[in-house]
Write an enzyme that holds these catalytic residues in place. Structure first.
Site: not given
Ligand code: IDP
Ligand code: MG
Length: 139
Positions: A11, A51, A59, A87, A93, A104, A114, A117, A128
């Protein structure tokens, strides 16, 4: 469905800090093989498309602005049980809650920024990957 590929993004936060090389080395040292790789700067529209599944989440706007704020590295990775293994390797996350030694935990700064992805299912890994790569470019 076969589960030997996953899709990942380094990212903008990690790339901007100069951590891409260290993250790539960790990925390949852990046994993931790079099947496709490209650097690009997504437009806001392209990040929104990637996304789209999250568009109802609170978010979403911050996420797509962040993901289009600078260049990223997109890649397809090969490994047995690639989705689950990747993962586990990157951690949860929120970097503050990610296990010690995960990408992460080491390279992420907050729940949005973070560092990486990783796809959440084999179906999404294919979807994707096809957002950025043609089948002919995946080795
Ligand atoms: P993941 O990347 O661990 O699969 P997802 O729930 O798919 O998590 O969320 C996609 C991306 O959105 C996350 O990697 C992060 O960059 C962002 N994100 C997720 N939850 C939050 C939040 O509560 N606040 C801000 N950004 C978030
Ligand atoms: Mg995800």
């Amino acid at each position: 469905m076969s589960n030997d590929i996953t899709f990942s993004i380094i990212k903008p936060d990690a790339l901007g800090r100069g951590d891409a090389g260290r993250i790539l080395a960790r990925i390949t040292d852990t046994g993931f093989r790079i099947a496709a790789l490209r650097m690009l700067h997504m437009t806001l529209r392209q990040a929104e498309g990637f996304y789209a599944v999250h568009r109802e989440r609170p978010f979403y706007q911050g996420l797509v602005e962040f993901m289009s704020s600078g260049p990223v590295i997109v890649m397809v990775l090969r490994h047995p049980d690639a989705v689950e293994e990747f993962r586990r390797f990157i951690g949860t996350t929120d970097p503050a809650k990610a296990g010690p030694g995960t990408i992460r935990a080491e390279f992420g700064t907050d729940v949005r920024m973070n560092a990486v992805h990783g796809s959440d299912s084999p179906e999404n890994a294919l979807l994707e990957a096809s957002y950025f790569f043609s089948a002919i470019d995946i080795f």
